[in-house]
Structure formats: C-alpha cells, structure tokens
Scaffold this motif. Structure first.
Motif, mmCIF file in Angstrom:
data_model
loop_
_atom_site.group_PDB
_atom_site.id
_atom_site.type_symbol
_atom_site.label_atom_id
_atom_site.label_comp_id
_atom_site.label_asym_id
_atom_site.label_seq_id
_atom_site.Cartn_x
_atom_site.Cartn_y
_atom_site.Cartn_z
ATOM 1 N N LEU A 168 28.048 53.973 44.187
ATOM 2 C CA LEU A 168 26.778 53.822 45.014
ATOM 3 C C LEU A 168 25.684 53.933 44.104
ATOM 4 O O LEU A 168 24.460 53.287 44.428
ATOM 5 N N GLY A 169 25.630 54.499 42.670
ATOM 6 C CA GLY A 169 24.459 54.484 41.880
ATOM 7 C C GLY A 169 24.384 52.969 41.350
ATOM 8 O O GLY A 169 23.284 52.587 41.158
ATOM 9 N N GLN A 170 25.430 52.129 41.103
ATOM 10 C CA GLN A 170 25.315 51.190 40.712
ATOM 11 C C GLN A 170 24.703 49.876 41.754
ATOM 12 O O GLN A 170 24.028 49.053 41.547
ATOM 13 N N ASN A 205 29.583 56.850 41.301
ATOM 14 C CA ASN A 205 29.158 55.790 40.578
ATOM 15 C C ASN A 205 28.892 54.587 41.088
ATOM 16 O O ASN A 205 27.826 53.842 40.746
ATOM 17 N N GLU A 236 28.342 49.292 51.155
ATOM 18 C CA GLU A 236 27.477 50.570 50.849
ATOM 19 C C GLU A 236 27.728 51.752 51.828
ATOM 20 O O GLU A 236 28.056 52.775 51.475
ATOM 21 N N GLU A 259 22.520 50.883 44.149
ATOM 22 C CA GLU A 259 21.261 51.029 44.151
ATOM 23 C C GLU A 259 20.148 49.820 43.373
ATOM 24 O O GLU A 259 19.553 49.231 43.828
ATOM 25 N N HIS A 318 29.416 55.504 51.362
ATOM 26 C CA HIS A 318 28.749 56.514 51.572
ATOM 27 C C HIS A 318 29.487 57.387 52.564
ATOM 28 O O HIS A 318 29.145 58.501 52.536
#
Lengths: 440, 150
Positions: free
Chosen positions: B101-103, B99, B23, B105, B27
């Motif tokens: 990073l969204g997943q 995308n 992650e 989370e 980032h």
C-alpha cells in the motif's frame, strides 16, 4: 504548436518547493500567537490593524507561500514548461515573500510608514519575480488545456491583487491618495475569488479526478468557469468602483453562485470516487469545499437579508470560511501528498539499487495526518464560534490554531529530516560515482 | 472519428480502475484477491506501455523528427513506474500488504503525473502531428498483441 517547445522534464530540485512548504506552517503559529496576544478585541472589526496583520500572516505567509512553491513544482507537469533558473527564482521569491509577510504584519501593528515601505519593497520583489517566472512559463504552454486557462486567469488575478495591495501599501507608506475602502474590497475579492479560487480550480481539474479516481469535471465547466469568473470580477470591480450599487450587487451574486457551483461540482465528484480506500487528504478536500460552499451562500444571502447585512460578524465569518476553511484546508491536505511524494521521488532517483527507500506511508504515517486533521477541524469550528462569541472562545481558538500549525510543521519537517538522513546514509554506503548521471 | 487522445485516455482510465481494485483488496487484507487484481493491473499497464513505446512514440518521433524530446521523458517515466511496480510485486510475493500500500501511494502519483502530461500534451500533439495517419495508428494500437512486441 511545435514539439520543440514541449519539455516534459522531471521536477525541479527538491529544495526548490520544499523551502516554501517547510516555512508556511509557522505562519499559522504566528497567527495564533497574534490572536492570543491581542485577544477578543481582534474580532471587533475586520479593519483593525491587528486583524489586518492576522489576515496577511495567513494569506501571504501561509497561502501564497505554498501556492507559489507548488506552482514552481507543478508547471513542468501540468503545463509542460520548466521555470528557468529554478533555484534562483525560488530564492528570489521565498526570501522576500517570507520577510515581506513578517514586515507587513509589523507594519500593520505599529502603523509606521517606514515598515510599510519595507514590506512594499520586499513583497514587490517576491511577487514580481514569481509573476514574471510563472507568466513566462504559462504563455509558452504548448497545449492550452482547461488547467492552463484557469492558471492564466489565476495569475492575472494575482497580478491585480498584488497591484492593488502595493497601491494600498503606498497609501500607508507614502500617503498616496486612494479610496481605501473600495480598493481594499477589490484587493480582497481578487485575492480570494480570483487568484485563490481559480488556482484551486485549475489544480482540482487535474488532481480530483486523477488522485481520487472520479469522473472528470464537465469539459464546458473546465474551459468556461475561470474565464467567466474573471470577466465577472472585472465587471464587478468596475461597477463597485463606479458606485452602481444594484448592478454591483447582482454581479457579486453571480460571482458567489459561480464559486458555489465549483464547490458543489467538486463535492459531487468526490461522492463518485472509484478509489475505494479512504485517503486522509480526502477529508481536507471535503472540508475545504464545504467551507467554500458555506462561504458562497453567506455571501449570496448577506446583501438581501437585512439581519445579516447589519451583523458585524458576517464579514468575519466569511473571512474564516474562505481563508481558513477553504484555502488553508485544501493547501494543508495537498501538502500531505506533495511533500512525502517528492521526498520518496528524489530518494528513489538518487538511491535506487543502493539503499532501501521508505514508502510514502513510512515517511509520513497516515495516523499523524488524521490526528492533525482533527486539530485543524477543531480550530475551524472554534474560530467560527469565536467570531460570534469572542469573549469566551478567542483563547481556545488561538490555542487550537497554534497546535494545528505546530503539528503540520512537525509532520512536514519530520519528512524532511528522514529524507536527509536516508540520503546521507545511502550515499555513505555506496558513494555516487562522479560520472554517474542522476535522475530526478 | 476517434482520436488517439480518446483511445488512449480510455486505456488510462481502465488502468486506474485496475489500480483501485488491487488497492482495495490490499486495504481489505485479502492477499489472494489482491494478487489476482494486481496481476491483471500489471498486465494492462505493461501492454499499454509497450503499445506506446513500440507504436505511438516512434510514429510521433518520425512525424516531428524529434526523438530526444517529450517521448524520451515518457519512456523514462515508464521505467520509473516499472521499477515501482516491481517493488509492489516483491511486496505481494512476501505477503507484505502494508508495504504494498505504501508503494501504491507513490505509484498512483507517478502514474497520474505521467497521465496528465500525456493526456494534456503528448496525445493532443500526436493527433495534430499525425494528421491523416491517426486512423491507422489507432488500428495498430488496437491490434497490438498483449505480452510481447509486434
């Protein structure tokens, strides 16, 4: 211990917790409206009817609302037991609690016994259902973890808080004879230190290490903190009731130290996080724990420092720090994890392979969370200063509180709308076959 | 003596660190590092899932005579995490870190909810029910080969 009692089933239907989460923010807005309507006079004393109405809009309408909704959601995960008939239980808690909070606020404002009687009936029904449903689940927990211990203490404290609250309602509604001042002190302490702090602690034992990837809370703390606080609260209540002033003061100091220790432990763990990326809910946790620590210090010092003990603003500052600074912050932050996650989870379960499911960050962009946090923080500071200088800052504080509440409400409702739209579109493209088993 | 709980909780924490590393790279916008970290994390997750599915859960089911209870839900949740991990792999293949990073989370929450259930309930129950066999189960978990069935 038997494995048959363990049910690690999935979450209850989305509508069960969501109704609580979508209702709560509007109580912040109502509190703001009341503050704007009554103006600086509210800050004159914590005993004014308008002040009591304001407090209960926050504690019942916002705090209890989300805390009970989240408990219904969390119990299967942290305790391994499902609340029976979740939809019915949710309706029997949510509707009376929402109406009860409104009716009680009106009752304080107009002082009419009939309104107090109505509030007492509604809140008795809502909390009664919640206590029965959650107690049944908690006492059937197959493994007694530190979180289960803390939740049991929190629920016990909620029972005392509600019991004392109903007795006070009986005083206003039917003229029960009660030592009102002492019972109110006990009601407040059990609600904030017992129910709220112990529930947050029980949840923090899980979510702080796991979601921020920090070391765990010390195991002695996890198992000992909540029972110790519960025993201290009982002792403090007996001593306060019996008017043993010095002993009550010392026990009160021990309670404040306990609360401060929890806040410091959590703040320390948050400095040890191994998750590198910034997380918008982290700011809420830090603000919440810093407020709790400040509240604990103020509470600890007040009885021993004459200048503080005589200052009427101290009780207000303490209330703002504990209710708005500590509880509202941590709840606001948690809502930003829970609501987008549940929307994603239920969409994923129902649409997997049929339609593209947006990510949590698409459902609720981080930038919206960060902006609302700044509004929240401004409100907290304005409220604290307004308690000392009401004539200048009451209206800006009320405005900020209203903006914060509306913003939170809009952010959460937007997730709810997107969820519905995507679910409808997804199901329209590829209808679910009747015999298809849906997960989630 | 080590317990099953201690042994497998340590694996969870190692996976957490793998997650945080991937992650963090995403980032920072470092696609190559993210891919390398994610591959390691993915392998560790899959290895852990397989140990549980092939070794621990059958042992628990045999000891309790209950194959439809908690272990069924744990297998289901492994499947959910595999689906999300596959989405993350897809996002990385396309170079879409946003995308990813969204997943991530959602994966973190799925993972941790699952960990809570295992660490607070299932593992302690395994230690309790497996009794004298705990030592040999841990040895078998330790020896379980990566990347395949035993």
């Amino acid at each position: 211990m038997n494995s048959a009692g363990l049910s690690l089933e999935q979450a209850p239907p989305f509508s069960v917790p969501l109704r609580f989460f979508l209702t709560a923010p509007w109580f912040l807005v109502l509190a703001a409206a009341l503050l704007a309507w009554r103006g600086p006079e509210v800050f004159a004393s914590r005993w004014l009817p308008a002040t009591l109405a304001l407090t209960h809009l926050l504690t019942l309408g916002f705090m209890a609302q989300v805390m009970l909704g989240a408990l219904l959601q969390m119990l299967p995960v942290v305790v391994g037991v499902v609340v029976p008939r979740p939809r019915l239980a949710a309706a029997l808690i949510h509707i009376p609690l929402t109406l009860g909070a409104l009716v009680l606020a009106v009752a304080f404002l107009n002082g009419s016994p009939a309104w107090f009687q109505g509030a007492l009936g509604l809140l008795g029904l809502g909390f009664g259902t919640a206590l029965i449903a959650v107690h049944l689940a908690l006492w059937h927990a197959p493994v007694v973890s530190g979180t289960v211990i803390a939740l049991r203490c929190a629920l016990g404290a909620l029972m005392v808080t509600v019991g004392l609250g109903l007795a006070l309602g009986g005083f206003f509604g039917w003229g029960f004879s009660l030592p009102v001042v002492i019972v109110t002190h006990l009601h407040t302490a059990w609600g904030l230190v017992g129910w709220t702090t112990l529930l947050v602690a029980g949840v923090a034992y899980q979510v702080v290490p796991m979601f921020q990837i920090t070391p765990p809370y010390p195991s002695a703390f996890v198992r000992g903190f909540a029972p110790l606080m519960a025993v201290l609260l009982v002792a403090w209540s007996v001593l306060t009731f019996g008017d043993w002033e010095t002993a009550a003061r010392l026990t009160g100091a021990a309670l404040a130290l306990g609360v401060g220790l929890f806040a410091m432990t959590t703040l320390y763990l948050l400095t040890q996080r191994r998750r590198k990326i910034g997380d918008p809910t982290l700011a809420y946790w830090r603000t919440s724990m810093a407020s709790l620590l400040a509240g604990a210090l103020l509470w600890l010092l007040t009885p021993w420092v004459p200048a503080l003990a005589q200052a009427p603003q101290v009780e207000w500052l303490l209330g703002i720090l504990l209710i708005f600074g500590f509880a509202v912050a941590v709840i606001n932050g948690m809502l930003y994890k829970i609501v987008p996650f549940l929307a994603w989870f239920h969409l994923q379960a129902q649409l997997l392979g049929r339609a593209k499911v947006p990510t949590m960050k698409q459902l609720l962009p981080e930038v919206r969370i960060r902006r609302q946090f700044w509004a929240y923080l401004a409100t907290l500071l304005l409220l604290l200063v307004a308690a000392v200088h009401p004539s200048v800052l009451t209206y800006p504080a009320a405005l900020a509180l209203g903006v914060t509440g509306i913003w939170l409400g809009v952010n959460l409702w937007a997730v709810g709308w997107t969820y519905r739209r995507i679910l409808q579109d997804g199901l329209a493209i590829a209808p679910v076959r009747d015999n298809q088993v849906m997960r989630g | 003596m080590t317990t099953i709980t201690e042994f497998l909780v340590a694996e969870h924490r190692a996976c957490d660190d793998g997650f945080a590393a991937a992650e963090d790279a995403a980032h920072a916008g470092d696609l190559a590092r993210c891919r390398a970290n994610f591959q390691q994390f993915l392998a560790a997750m899959e290895h852990h899932f397989q140990k549980e599915e092939a070794m621990l859960f059958p042992a628990f089911e045999q000891a309790t005579g209950n194959a439809m209870g908690p272990t069924r839900v744990m297998r289901l949740e492994h499947q959910q995490m595999r689906e999300t991990l596959a989405e993350m792999s897809g996002a990385l293949a396309g170079g879409d870190l946003e995308n990813f990073l969204g997943q991530a989370e959602a994966l973190l929450i799925l993972m941790q909810q699952h960990n809570i259930k295992e660490e607070q309930m299932l593992y302690p129950m395994c230690d309790r029910f497996l009794g004298g066999a705990v030592g040999s189960v841990i040895q078998a978990l330790r020896d379980f080969p990566a990347g395949g069935s035993p």
